[in-house]
Write a protein that holds these residues in place. Structure first.
Motif, PDB file in Angstrom:
ATOM      1  N   MET A  72      23.887  -0.560  -2.871  1.00  0.00           N
ATOM      2  CA  MET A  72      22.896  -1.324  -3.626  1.00  0.00           C
ATOM      3  C   MET A  72      21.694  -1.649  -2.738  1.00  0.00           C
ATOM      4  O   MET A  72      21.844  -1.977  -1.563  1.00  0.00           O
ATOM      5  CB  MET A  72      23.510  -2.617  -4.149  1.00  0.00           C
ATOM      6  N   LEU A  73      20.497  -1.559  -3.317  1.00  0.00           N
ATOM      7  CA  LEU A  73      19.273  -1.953  -2.640  1.00  0.00           C
ATOM      8  C   LEU A  73      18.903  -3.360  -3.101  1.00  0.00           C
ATOM      9  O   LEU A  73      18.856  -3.636  -4.306  1.00  0.00           O
ATOM     10  CB  LEU A  73      18.138  -0.990  -2.969  1.00  0.00           C
ATOM     11  N   SER A  74      18.650  -4.251  -2.155  1.00  0.00           N
ATOM     12  CA  SER A  74      18.266  -5.618  -2.475  1.00  0.00           C
ATOM     13  C   SER A  74      16.929  -5.941  -1.827  1.00  0.00           C
ATOM     14  O   SER A  74      16.766  -5.783  -0.613  1.00  0.00           O
ATOM     15  CB  SER A  74      19.341  -6.600  -1.974  1.00  0.00           C
ATOM     16  N   VAL A  75      15.962  -6.355  -2.641  1.00  0.00           N
ATOM     17  CA  VAL A  75      14.617  -6.709  -2.179  1.00  0.00           C
ATOM     18  C   VAL A  75      14.414  -8.201  -2.444  1.00  0.00           C
ATOM     19  O   VAL A  75      14.484  -8.642  -3.595  1.00  0.00           O
ATOM     20  CB  VAL A  75      13.548  -5.878  -2.928  1.00  0.00           C
ATOM     21  N   LYS A  76      14.179  -8.966  -1.381  1.00  0.00           N
ATOM     22  CA  LYS A  76      14.077 -10.421  -1.530  1.00  0.00           C
ATOM     23  C   LYS A  76      12.807 -10.962  -0.884  1.00  0.00           C
ATOM     24  O   LYS A  76      12.546 -10.705   0.300  1.00  0.00           O
ATOM     25  CB  LYS A  76      15.298 -11.101  -0.897  1.00  0.00           C
ATOM     26  N   GLU A  77      12.037 -11.679  -1.668  1.00  0.00           N
ATOM     27  CA  GLU A  77      10.875 -12.448  -1.204  1.00  0.00           C
ATOM     28  C   GLU A  77       9.850 -11.594  -0.449  1.00  0.00           C
ATOM     29  O   GLU A  77       9.221 -12.065   0.510  1.00  0.00           O
ATOM     30  CB  GLU A  77      11.327 -13.603  -0.289  1.00  0.00           C
ATOM     31  N   ILE A  78       9.659 -10.344  -0.890  1.00  0.00           N
ATOM     32  CA  ILE A  78       8.748  -9.450  -0.173  1.00  0.00           C
ATOM     33  C   ILE A  78       7.284  -9.774  -0.515  1.00  0.00           C
ATOM     34  O   ILE A  78       6.906  -9.841  -1.685  1.00  0.00           O
ATOM     35  CB  ILE A  78       9.051  -7.973  -0.509  1.00  0.00           C
ATOM     36  N   SER A  79       6.484  -9.944   0.522  1.00  0.00           N
ATOM     37  CA  SER A  79       5.042 -10.155   0.377  1.00  0.00           C
ATOM     38  C   SER A  79       4.308  -9.265   1.371  1.00  0.00           C
ATOM     39  O   SER A  79       4.820  -8.960   2.454  1.00  0.00           O
ATOM     40  CB  SER A  79       4.667 -11.622   0.630  1.00  0.00           C
ATOM     41  N   LYS A  80       3.094  -8.839   1.000  1.00  0.00           N
ATOM     42  CA  LYS A  80       2.313  -7.958   1.851  1.00  0.00           C
ATOM     43  C   LYS A  80       0.831  -8.221   1.671  1.00  0.00           C
ATOM     44  O   LYS A  80       0.333  -8.263   0.543  1.00  0.00           O
ATOM     45  CB  LYS A  80       2.618  -6.490   1.513  1.00  0.00           C
ATOM     46  N   ASN A  81       0.147  -8.418   2.790  1.00  0.00           N
ATOM     47  CA  ASN A  81      -1.310  -8.584   2.804  1.00  0.00           C
ATOM     48  C   ASN A  81      -1.934  -7.453   3.610  1.00  0.00           C
ATOM     49  O   ASN A  81      -1.348  -6.973   4.578  1.00  0.00           O
ATOM     50  CB  ASN A  81      -1.721  -9.907   3.449  1.00  0.00           C
ATOM     51  N   PHE A  82      -3.126  -7.044   3.210  1.00  0.00           N
ATOM     52  CA  PHE A  82      -3.958  -6.182   4.032  1.00  0.00           C
ATOM     53  C   PHE A  82      -5.203  -6.992   4.376  1.00  0.00           C
ATOM     54  O   PHE A  82      -6.116  -7.117   3.560  1.00  0.00           O
ATOM     55  CB  PHE A  82      -4.322  -4.888   3.290  1.00  0.00           C
ATOM     56  N   GLN A  83      -5.173  -7.593   5.569  1.00  0.00           N
ATOM     57  CA  GLN A  83      -6.210  -8.542   5.988  1.00  0.00           C
ATOM     58  C   GLN A  83      -6.290  -9.683   4.973  1.00  0.00           C
ATOM     59  O   GLN A  83      -5.324 -10.395   4.786  1.00  0.00           O
ATOM     60  CB  GLN A  83      -7.542  -7.812   6.185  1.00  0.00           C
ATOM     61  N   GLU A  84      -7.404  -9.847   4.283  1.00  0.00           N
ATOM     62  CA  GLU A  84      -7.539 -10.961   3.338  1.00  0.00           C
ATOM     63  C   GLU A  84      -7.016 -10.624   1.945  1.00  0.00           C
ATOM     64  O   GLU A  84      -6.951 -11.496   1.069  1.00  0.00           O
ATOM     65  CB  GLU A  84      -9.019 -11.386   3.227  1.00  0.00           C
ATOM     66  N   LEU A  85      -6.654  -9.359   1.722  1.00  0.00           N
ATOM     67  CA  LEU A  85      -6.230  -8.917   0.399  1.00  0.00           C
ATOM     68  C   LEU A  85      -4.711  -9.076   0.254  1.00  0.00           C
ATOM     69  O   LEU A  85      -3.938  -8.455   0.972  1.00  0.00           O
ATOM     70  CB  LEU A  85      -6.619  -7.451   0.190  1.00  0.00           C
ATOM     71  N   ILE A  86      -4.290  -9.924  -0.704  1.00  0.00           N
ATOM     72  CA  ILE A  86      -2.864 -10.107  -0.983  1.00  0.00           C
ATOM     73  C   ILE A  86      -2.451  -9.039  -1.995  1.00  0.00           C
ATOM     74  O   ILE A  86      -2.927  -9.030  -3.127  1.00  0.00           O
ATOM     75  CB  ILE A  86      -2.580 -11.505  -1.555  1.00  0.00           C
ATOM     76  N   VAL A  87      -1.569  -8.132  -1.581  1.00  0.00           N
ATOM     77  CA  VAL A  87      -1.178  -6.999  -2.421  1.00  0.00           C
ATOM     78  C   VAL A  87       0.120  -7.285  -3.172  1.00  0.00           C
ATOM     79  O   VAL A  87       0.222  -7.034  -4.376  1.00  0.00           O
ATOM     80  CB  VAL A  87      -1.034  -5.725  -1.572  1.00  0.00           C
ATOM     81  N   LEU A  88       1.118  -7.793  -2.476  1.00  0.00           N
ATOM     82  CA  LEU A  88       2.416  -8.115  -3.074  1.00  0.00           C
ATOM     83  C   LEU A  88       2.777  -9.555  -2.743  1.00  0.00           C
ATOM     84  O   LEU A  88       2.524 -10.020  -1.628  1.00  0.00           O
ATOM     85  CB  LEU A  88       3.509  -7.186  -2.553  1.00  0.00           C
ATOM     86  N   GLU A  89       3.407 -10.226  -3.703  1.00  0.00           N
ATOM     87  CA  GLU A  89       3.734 -11.637  -3.492  1.00  0.00           C
ATOM     88  C   GLU A  89       5.096 -11.969  -4.100  1.00  0.00           C
ATOM     89  O   GLU A  89       5.303 -11.856  -5.310  1.00  0.00           O
ATOM     90  CB  GLU A  89       2.655 -12.520  -4.118  1.00  0.00           C
ATOM     91  N   ASN A  90       6.031 -12.294  -3.219  1.00  0.00           N
ATOM     92  CA  ASN A  90       7.339 -12.808  -3.637  1.00  0.00           C
ATOM     93  C   ASN A  90       8.067 -11.850  -4.593  1.00  0.00           C
ATOM     94  O   ASN A  90       8.471 -12.212  -5.689  1.00  0.00           O
ATOM     95  CB  ASN A  90       7.171 -14.181  -4.303  1.00  0.00           C
ATOM     96  N   ILE A  91       8.260 -10.600  -4.148  1.00  0.00           N
ATOM     97  CA  ILE A  91       8.948  -9.590  -4.958  1.00  0.00           C
ATOM     98  C   ILE A  91      10.459  -9.697  -4.758  1.00  0.00           C
ATOM     99  O   ILE A  91      10.950  -9.694  -3.629  1.00  0.00           O
ATOM    100  CB  ILE A  91       8.491  -8.169  -4.570  1.00  0.00           C
TER     101      ILE A  91
END
Length: 228
Positions: free
Chosen positions: A1-20
């Motif tokens: 099973m793949l489990s993804v928890k609380e993933i967030s990603k920014n590129f400098q000032e740009l928020i791309v992913l938030e709390n996945i």
């Protein structure tokens, strides 16, 4: 099973992913759908290790992962057979031929990418991914650019191979119909920054008719969420 928890990603000032947050169970097809620019491909890159998340934890990604990309990524100096066989050290000729026939490329084993149509290249890429025998198959818009009839044919082909292999699949798509047909469950991402706004566990088996009346409300709601 793949489990993804609380993933967030920014590129400098740009928020791309938030709390996945989501999970892909064994032998499950999970489709991720959302508006353009919401970070779907970035999420796949993080899971595969090509990008690093700023926050969060992924477990299960240590399993072997096979990928099908938006572009076919075939080596132009290798023919169909060679492009498939290169992902494993030992050549299983019987399995390669089975996959070539399963994706409808019998008779094209010695053809090079420049001799193939766009759809045939995608077929070769899918055969290569299944030949690799990854425990998790990640697909990023695998049928992008194909016309309706060819896309339907490719979906049925994918399901036929998947049912004989039963790998876990994580599918990125823009097409609601594609997700309703193929997936065990659908995750809808919001616009940027991408976050999971709804999860649907679909009734029936994978390969269902996306126009079934029982899916009408789900289709309508997904469309509404994407438009928002």
């Amino acid at each position: 099973m793949l489990s993804v928890k609380e993933i967030s990603k920014n590129f400098q000032e740009l928020i791309v992913l938030e709390n996945i947050n989501f999970e892909v169970g064994d032998k499950e097809i999970v489709a991720i759908i959302g508006p353009s620019g919401c970070g779907k491909s970035t999420l796949l890159n993080i899971i595969s290790g090509l990008e690093k998340a700023d926050m969060g934890v992924i477990s299960g990604a240590e399993r072997t992962i096979a990928c099908v990309f938006q572009d076919d990524r075939l080596l132009p100096w290798r023919n169909v057979w060679e492009n498939i066989s290169l992902v494993r050290e030992e050549e299983d000729r019987v399995r390669i031929q089975e996959l070539i026939e399963a994706v409808g490329l019998k008779g094209f084993e010695t053809y090079y990418p420049k001799q193939l149509s766009g759809g045939m290249k995608k077929r070769c890429g899918i055969a290569r991914a299944f030949y690799y025998q990854g425990e998790l198959l990640m697909m990023d818009e695998p049928f992008q650019g194909l016309d309706y009839s060819l896309r339907r044919e490719m979906m049925q082909m994918l399901l036929k191979i998947w049912k004989s292999n039963k790998q876990s699949v994580l599918l990125i798509t823009h097409e609601i119909e594609e997700a309703l047909t193929l997936a065990s469950k659908i995750l809808v991402l919001s616009g940027r920054p991408g976050s999971v706004v709804k999860e649907y566990v679909l009734p029936g088996e994978e390969g269902r008719d996306p126009m079934d009346l029982g899916l009408h409300d789900i289709r309508k709601e997904i469309l509404s969420l994407i438009m928002e």
